[in-house]
Write an enzyme that holds these catalytic residues in place. Sequence first.
Site, PDB file in Angstrom:
ATOM      1  N   LYS A  22      17.609 -32.577  72.510  1.00  0.00           N
ATOM      2  CA  LYS A  22      16.799 -33.104  73.188  1.00  0.00           C
ATOM      3  C   LYS A  22      16.238 -34.570  72.401  1.00  0.00           C
ATOM      4  CE  LYS A  22      12.070 -32.191  72.741  1.00  0.00           C
ATOM      5  NZ  LYS A  22      11.400 -33.384  72.112  1.00  0.00           N
ATOM      6  N   ASN A  23      15.987 -34.568  71.144  1.00  0.00           N
ATOM      7  CA  ASN A  23      15.628 -35.557  70.194  1.00  0.00           C
ATOM      8  C   ASN A  23      16.735 -36.488  69.826  1.00  0.00           C
ATOM      9  OD1 ASN A  23      13.196 -34.473  70.640  1.00  0.00           O
ATOM     10  ND2 ASN A  23      12.814 -33.952  68.519  1.00  0.00           N
ATOM     11  N   ARG A  93       5.853 -38.909  74.879  1.00  0.00           N
ATOM     12  CA  ARG A  93       5.694 -39.811  73.856  1.00  0.00           C
ATOM     13  C   ARG A  93       7.066 -40.675  73.663  1.00  0.00           C
ATOM     14  NH1 ARG A  93       1.431 -40.288  71.042  1.00  0.00           N
ATOM     15  NH2 ARG A  93       2.578 -40.988  69.368  1.00  0.00           N
ATOM     16  N   CYS A 117      -1.933 -36.725  70.509  1.00  0.00           N
ATOM     17  CA  CYS A 117      -1.488 -35.672  71.133  1.00  0.00           C
ATOM     18  C   CYS A 117      -1.667 -34.446  70.659  1.00  0.00           C
ATOM     19  CB  CYS A 117      -0.024 -35.575  71.552  1.00  0.00           C
ATOM     20  SG  CYS A 117       1.188 -35.221  70.284  1.00  0.00           S
ATOM     21  N   ARG A 122      -0.462 -39.612  66.026  1.00  0.00           N
ATOM     22  CA  ARG A 122       0.915 -40.320  66.040  1.00  0.00           C
ATOM     23  C   ARG A 122       0.524 -41.695  66.662  1.00  0.00           C
ATOM     24  NH1 ARG A 122       4.443 -35.932  69.257  1.00  0.00           N
ATOM     25  NH2 ARG A 122       6.016 -37.170  68.450  1.00  0.00           N
ATOM     26  N   PRO A 123       0.427 -42.657  65.812  1.00  0.00           N
ATOM     27  CA  PRO A 123       0.381 -43.932  66.182  1.00  0.00           C
ATOM     28  C   PRO A 123       1.670 -44.776  66.177  1.00  0.00           C
ATOM     29  CG  PRO A 123      -0.303 -43.688  63.818  1.00  0.00           C
ATOM     30  CD  PRO A 123       0.128 -42.491  64.544  1.00  0.00           C
ATOM     31  N   VAL A 124       1.890 -45.744  67.006  1.00  0.00           N
ATOM     32  CA  VAL A 124       3.279 -46.368  66.849  1.00  0.00           C
ATOM     33  C   VAL A 124       2.935 -47.653  66.094  1.00  0.00           C
ATOM     34  CG1 VAL A 124       4.122 -45.212  68.882  1.00  0.00           C
ATOM     35  CG2 VAL A 124       2.752 -47.470  69.190  1.00  0.00           C
ATOM     36  N   LEU A 126       3.936 -48.662  62.971  1.00  0.00           N
ATOM     37  CA  LEU A 126       4.889 -49.069  62.360  1.00  0.00           C
ATOM     38  C   LEU A 126       6.227 -49.671  63.143  1.00  0.00           C
ATOM     39  CD1 LEU A 126       5.073 -45.989  59.668  1.00  0.00           C
ATOM     40  CD2 LEU A 126       4.234 -48.528  59.401  1.00  0.00           C
ATOM     41  N   ASP A 308       9.282 -29.245  62.976  1.00  0.00           N
ATOM     42  CA  ASP A 308       9.431 -28.923  64.445  1.00  0.00           C
ATOM     43  C   ASP A 308       9.873 -27.173  64.300  1.00  0.00           C
ATOM     44  OD1 ASP A 308       8.840 -31.311  65.597  1.00  0.00           O
ATOM     45  OD2 ASP A 308      10.989 -31.622  65.912  1.00  0.00           O
ATOM     46  N   VAL A 330       3.763 -33.205  57.830  1.00  0.00           N
ATOM     47  CA  VAL A 330       4.092 -34.562  58.525  1.00  0.00           C
ATOM     48  C   VAL A 330       2.860 -34.810  59.738  1.00  0.00           C
ATOM     49  CG1 VAL A 330       5.730 -35.214  60.472  1.00  0.00           C
ATOM     50  CG2 VAL A 330       6.386 -33.429  58.477  1.00  0.00           C
ATOM     51  N   ARG A 400       9.834 -28.462  78.523  1.00  0.00           N
ATOM     52  CA  ARG A 400      10.407 -29.884  78.090  1.00  0.00           C
ATOM     53  C   ARG A 400      11.610 -29.736  76.988  1.00  0.00           C
ATOM     54  NH1 ARG A 400       5.294 -33.068  75.861  1.00  0.00           N
ATOM     55  NH2 ARG A 400       7.170 -34.120  75.678  1.00  0.00           N
TER      56      ARG A 400
HETATM   57  N1  EPU Z   1       3.566 -42.547  61.841  1.00  0.00           N
HETATM   58  C1  EPU Z   1       2.889 -43.436  61.665  1.00  0.00           C
HETATM   59  N2  EPU Z   1       2.958 -44.526  62.346  1.00  0.00           N
HETATM   60  C2  EPU Z   1       4.159 -44.996  62.924  1.00  0.00           C
HETATM   61  C3  EPU Z   1       5.009 -43.744  63.500  1.00  0.00           C
HETATM   62  C4  EPU Z   1       4.820 -42.683  62.821  1.00  0.00           C
HETATM   63  O1  EPU Z   1       1.932 -43.388  61.040  1.00  0.00           O
HETATM   64  O2  EPU Z   1       4.228 -46.003  63.837  1.00  0.00           O
HETATM   65  C5  EPU Z   1       3.242 -40.877  61.564  1.00  0.00           C
HETATM   66  C6  EPU Z   1       3.036 -40.057  62.330  1.00  0.00           C
HETATM   67  O3  EPU Z   1       1.605 -40.066  62.778  1.00  0.00           O
HETATM   68  C7  EPU Z   1       3.511 -38.601  61.605  1.00  0.00           C
HETATM   69  C8  EPU Z   1       4.610 -39.272  60.796  1.00  0.00           C
HETATM   70  O4  EPU Z   1       4.496 -40.785  60.905  1.00  0.00           O
HETATM   71  O5  EPU Z   1       2.464 -38.307  60.780  1.00  0.00           O
HETATM   72  C9  EPU Z   1       5.923 -38.916  61.346  1.00  0.00           C
HETATM   73  O6  EPU Z   1       6.240 -39.145  62.650  1.00  0.00           O
HETATM   74  P1  EPU Z   1       7.443 -39.364  63.359  1.00  0.00           P
HETATM   75  O7  EPU Z   1       7.228 -41.207  63.899  1.00  0.00           O
HETATM   76  O8  EPU Z   1       8.641 -39.370  62.559  1.00  0.00           O
HETATM   77  O9  EPU Z   1       7.512 -38.684  64.607  1.00  0.00           O
HETATM   78  P2  EPU Z   1       8.270 -38.975  66.056  1.00  0.00           P
HETATM   79  O10 EPU Z   1       9.148 -40.082  65.751  1.00  0.00           O
HETATM   80  O11 EPU Z   1       7.011 -39.434  67.115  1.00  0.00           O
HETATM   81  C10 EPU Z   1      10.046 -37.275  66.006  1.00  0.00           C
HETATM   82  C11 EPU Z   1      10.205 -36.099  67.197  1.00  0.00           C
HETATM   83  C12 EPU Z   1       9.314 -34.993  66.903  1.00  0.00           C
HETATM   84  C13 EPU Z   1       9.315 -34.683  65.566  1.00  0.00           C
HETATM   85  C14 EPU Z   1       9.160 -35.914  64.626  1.00  0.00           C
HETATM   86  C15 EPU Z   1       9.199 -35.447  62.913  1.00  0.00           C
HETATM   87  C16 EPU Z   1      11.588 -37.300  69.052  1.00  0.00           C
HETATM   88  C17 EPU Z   1      11.567 -37.528  70.159  1.00  0.00           C
HETATM   89  N3  EPU Z   1      10.415 -36.557  68.478  1.00  0.00           N
HETATM   90  O12 EPU Z   1       8.817 -37.690  66.487  1.00  0.00           O
HETATM   91  O13 EPU Z   1       9.769 -33.930  67.852  1.00  0.00           O
HETATM   92  O14 EPU Z   1       7.968 -33.646  65.348  1.00  0.00           O
HETATM   93  O15 EPU Z   1       9.963 -36.716  64.811  1.00  0.00           O
HETATM   94  O16 EPU Z   1      10.233 -34.869  62.655  1.00  0.00           O
HETATM   95  O17 EPU Z   1      12.402 -37.483  68.020  1.00  0.00           O
HETATM   96  C18 EPU Z   1       9.261 -31.842  69.118  1.00  0.00           C
HETATM   97  O18 EPU Z   1      10.553 -32.019  69.439  1.00  0.00           O
HETATM   98  O19 EPU Z   1       8.709 -31.077  69.530  1.00  0.00           O
HETATM   99  C19 EPU Z   1       8.715 -33.006  68.417  1.00  0.00           C
HETATM  100  C20 EPU Z   1       7.608 -33.351  68.140  1.00  0.00           C
END
Ligand code: EPU
Length: 421
Positions: A22-23, A93, A117, A122-124, A126, A308, A330, A400
């Site tokens: 999926k990811n 997301r 969530c 989970r901010p964006v 970055l 995960d 994480v 999902r």
């Molecule tokens: N973070 C920030 N700012 C940002 C982005 C992330 O502070 O701009 C923080 C997050 O809050 C978190 C950490 O960085 O504490 C890592 O988050 P990451 O961005 O890596 O997570 P993601 O990209 O949103 C993906 C997977 C998740 C998986 C995480 C960690 C996808 C679609 N989702 O999420 O998958 O848990 O990486 O490996 O690739 C799942 O499949 O159940 C799932 C949640």
Amino acid sequence: MDKLVIQGGQQLNGEIRIAGAKNSALPIMAAALLTSDVVTIGNLPHLYDITTMLELLGCMGVESMVGEKLNVEINSGTIRKFNAPYELVKTMRASILVLGPMLSHYGEAQVALPGGCAIGSRPVNLHLAALKKMGADIQVESGYIHAHTRGSRLKGTHILMDVVTVTGTENVMMAATLADGQTIIENAAREPEVVDLARCLRAMGADVSGEGTGTITINGVDKLKGCEYPVMPDRIETGTYLIAAAATRGRIKVKDTWPNILDAVLSKLEETGAEINVGENWISLDMHGRRPRAVSLTTAPYPAFPTDMQAQFTALNTVAEGSGSITETVFENRFMHIHEMNRMGADLRVEGNTVIFRGVPRLKGAPVMATDLRASASLIIAGLVAEHETVVDRIYHIDRGYECIEEKLQLLGAKIRRLPS
Ligand code: EPU
């Protein structure tokens, strides 16, 4: 809402096939926005999140044709608008992944800002900071990210990610493929799904290198082309079935998967007492009927133990011999399953970002509620090892990310059925 009803106490024994990841599929589908040619994606998992991504692309005018053999053809040449609406972003997301490609290829994108969530805030920030550094004009207003390049290309630059972020790395990597000049991403995510995306981008004509290390270099090109690309196997689905088999003292072979992307999980499973054997595209696990030994672990970005699979391993530890701790580094709120497992008789205590556990001989079935995708999987594992009946509510989360989970578990001998609402 559908529920899953599980009669626990059966060992899982047998063979199953693992679906595409999926990811990995989600960013690769978003990458199709980088070209006006057709991108054909193979080994696509049959999941709700994939349907949501197709719907999101469709609402912008992108045409897609789902084939019979787990493949989809995506034609972004027909795109009419550049807007990812809140109605879809709030359900998934990963919709944020369309931001980088749209901005880089079409010079504009409006994407609803994902909210927090069940597993964390989970901010964006970055993703946005990196795109701004590449020259994008980004405003967040009324819950939407409004991004423009004002008629010029994004500019290659040096980006240091403060925190390792998977989708953040993917978004910037995609944006950089069509930028002017070289982009270097430092502290990049090394997850296998990032590597898979890089390979697909290369098949589209991008100049990307260093994926799988902490430094990814992208030299922007003028144009990308269509390609055919099969998605890698799902390592989290793979690990979930292996953990389920270990928890039930069973014996399982998972096929169409890659053992080399699961090192941290396989070594923890060996610590539980499992005999693991691997081939090029399969993994087998045999508990020889024994109760697993307790195993402590700490989650962290790849190649460390994945967040995960934290909840699923916690389920195994509830019935393991001995005690230990599980630390989640994480996400700040990924322990919602703990309280449900305690309702089934587990001995788990949360202290900050750590769970202290003592294995009990058996859990007792109970009605429980799923709060997110991986928590749902962990409650199913808890139900499989529990005495009597467990009813897992709100299992839309599981659809999902796990293809045909009850059919696969039934194949392995589990007594599990879906109760439609
Ligand atoms: N973070 C920030 N700012 C940002 C982005 C992330 O502070 O701009 C923080 C997050 O809050 C978190 C950490 O960085 O504490 C890592 O988050 P990451 O961005 O890596 O997570 P993601 O990209 O949103 C993906 C997977 C998740 C998986 C995480 C960690 C996808 C679609 N989702 O999420 O998958 O848990 O990486 O490996 O690739 C799942 O499949 O159940 C799932 C949640």
